[in-house]
Design an enzyme around this catalytic site. Structure first.
Site, PDB file in Angstrom:
ATOM      1  N   HIS A  54       2.978  -6.130  -1.555  1.00 30.78           N
ATOM      2  CA  HIS A  54       3.054  -5.089  -0.526  1.00 30.78           C
ATOM      3  C   HIS A  54       3.861  -5.470   0.718  1.00 30.78           C
ATOM      4  O   HIS A  54       3.536  -5.052   1.826  1.00 30.78           O
ATOM      5  CB  HIS A  54       1.651  -4.664  -0.115  1.00 30.78           C
ATOM      6  CG  HIS A  54       0.925  -3.853  -1.144  1.00 30.78           C
ATOM      7  ND1 HIS A  54       1.569  -3.072  -2.075  1.00 30.78           N
ATOM      8  CD2 HIS A  54      -0.415  -3.716  -1.389  1.00 30.78           C
ATOM      9  CE1 HIS A  54       0.659  -2.476  -2.849  1.00 30.78           C
ATOM     10  NE2 HIS A  54      -0.542  -2.850  -2.466  1.00 30.78           N
TER      11      HIS A  54
ATOM     12  N   HIS B 100      -0.469   4.656  -0.070  1.00 28.20           N
ATOM     13  CA  HIS B 100      -1.635   3.963  -0.629  1.00 28.20           C
ATOM     14  C   HIS B 100      -2.927   4.677  -0.207  1.00 28.20           C
ATOM     15  O   HIS B 100      -3.919   4.027   0.146  1.00 28.20           O
ATOM     16  CB  HIS B 100      -1.643   2.508  -0.157  1.00 28.20           C
ATOM     17  CG  HIS B 100      -2.343   1.557  -1.075  1.00 28.20           C
ATOM     18  ND1 HIS B 100      -3.690   1.631  -1.340  1.00 28.20           N
ATOM     19  CD2 HIS B 100      -1.881   0.504  -1.789  1.00 28.20           C
ATOM     20  CE1 HIS B 100      -4.037   0.652  -2.148  1.00 28.20           C
ATOM     21  NE2 HIS B 100      -2.955  -0.046  -2.453  1.00 28.20           N
TER      22      HIS B 100
ATOM     23  N   GLU C 244      -0.565   5.632  -6.604  1.00 30.60           N
ATOM     24  CA  GLU C 244       0.519   5.073  -5.805  1.00 30.60           C
ATOM     25  C   GLU C 244       1.844   5.264  -6.551  1.00 30.60           C
ATOM     26  O   GLU C 244       2.192   4.474  -7.422  1.00 30.60           O
ATOM     27  CB  GLU C 244       0.272   3.596  -5.540  1.00 30.60           C
ATOM     28  CG  GLU C 244      -1.077   3.290  -4.929  1.00 30.60           C
ATOM     29  CD  GLU C 244      -1.434   1.820  -5.081  1.00 30.60           C
ATOM     30  OE1 GLU C 244      -0.568   0.959  -4.759  1.00 30.60           O
ATOM     31  OE2 GLU C 244      -2.545   1.516  -5.544  1.00 30.60           O
TER      32      GLU C 244
END
Length: 342
Positions: A107, A178, A306
């Protein structure tokens, strides 16, 4: 919604003293609150349905200490990069290995876009435009990336999120939303039904790194091609999913890819430009502080869809392209269309 109701208003301060702001947007059936921290969709409400549709927290301190990317915009490269390492144009890049265990990158790093402060560029009653500059070298990535995130709500109950990115050097760029959704009145999503328009998924190792080529979902617990009740499927998977479903071989025009519903009558249809969707059901979630409406978030408190480029694409020759080069523009768009039948 008046300018006073809309904001921006102070949500709190980061440890270095910088202010985190919150704005409210709303139109027709939807109302949302968005933070400048992480471009987080903190709250989302649908007219006639009392509970929040997303998991959110009540202070910036809670987000810093306890958030599992609740409602955030991870980047510059969402999901995992194996070993925190990749080769691009003949050069080796070593990234921050910030996933628990210290082996892989995830991420965008500990100071990635989903954990950084964005700037408000535009604000109207139904949309907000946020901007961020991710400098060269952050988490080990080459190049400076600038991204605009536009979040918009419509009369018809659609939450639309669009990322537009540019880079001054070749690098992997892949953002996603997210958000953790709960469409019902229960503390978990086991009574939800889910359908995903994917005939294949990516098998992974124990660290959630893809093992190679996509595999057919037919005959496996990953088959969501027809509406599937989550409860029994979560038991079959020992608690949950954290898996990429392969929607297409490359990024395409906006099309519907996933659907979810709950006995509350709430439904959502997800449309995206992206070639994959990471279906995550938070099997180990334990949040020690109350969230929105005083809820305590535990295992399977929400689900994520996602939409993104496939994980570890930078290290997989046959995966969709994740490299953004100077002079190019990457547009990634997802729409969540909410409706209520009762």
């Amino acid at each position: 919604m008046t300018p006073q109701e809309q904001g921006p208003f102070l949500f709190g301060h980061l440890p270095d003293g910088r202010a985190v702001e919150c704005v409210r947007i709303g139109r027709g059936l939807l109302r949302a609150e968005i933070l400048t921290y992480g471009a987080v969709v903190r709250d989302l409400r649908f007219k006639g349905h009392a509970p929040p549709l997303v998991l959110g927290l009540n202070s910036i301190e809670d987000y810093l200490a306890h958030s599992r990317n609740f409602g955030a915009s991870p980047g510059r490269c969402a999901n995992r990069i194996a070993g925190g390492r990749f080769v691009l144009d003949g050069k080796v890049y070593e990234l921050e290995r910030n996933e628990p265990g210290g082996v892989n990158h995830i991420h965008g790093g500990s100071a990635g876009m989903g954990r950084s402060l964005w700037t408000i560029r535009a604000l109207t009653p139904d949309h907000v435009e946020l901007w961020i500059r991710d400098p060269a070298g952050n988490a080990g990535f080459p190049g400076t990336v600038e991204t605009t995130c536009t979040i918009r709500v419509s009369e018809a109950g659609v939450l639309a999120i669009r990322y537009e990115s540019r880079s001054d050097a070749p690098c992997p760029v892949n953002l996603c939303h997210h958000g953790y959704f709960n469409l019902g009145h229960e503390p978990n999503i086991r009574d939800h039904t889910v359908r995903i328009a994917a005939d294949a998924y990516l098998p992974v190792d124990n660290e959630k790194i893809p093992l190679g080529k996509p595999r057919a979902v037919a005959g496996t617990p990953f088959d969501f091609t027809s509406a599937t009740l989550l409860g029994e499927r979560l038991k079959e998977m020992n608690g949950g999913f954290d898996q990429n479903f392969c929607l297409s071989a490359e990024r395409v025009s906006l099309r519907p890819v996933a659907w979810a519903s709950a006995p509350s009558g709430m439904r959502v249809e997800v449309s995206t430009t992206e070639p994959g969707v990471q279906f995550f059901t938070a099997p180990a979630l334990q949040c020690p502080v109350p969230g929105l409406d005083g809820r305590i978030y535990g295992p399977a408190a929400g689900f994520c869809l996602e939409t993104q480029i496939w994980p570890d694409a930078i290290n997989q020759q046959d995966f969709p392209n994740v490299v953004l080069r100077p002079g190019e523009r990457r547009l990634q768009e997802t729409r969540y269309a909410f409706s209520r039948s009762i």
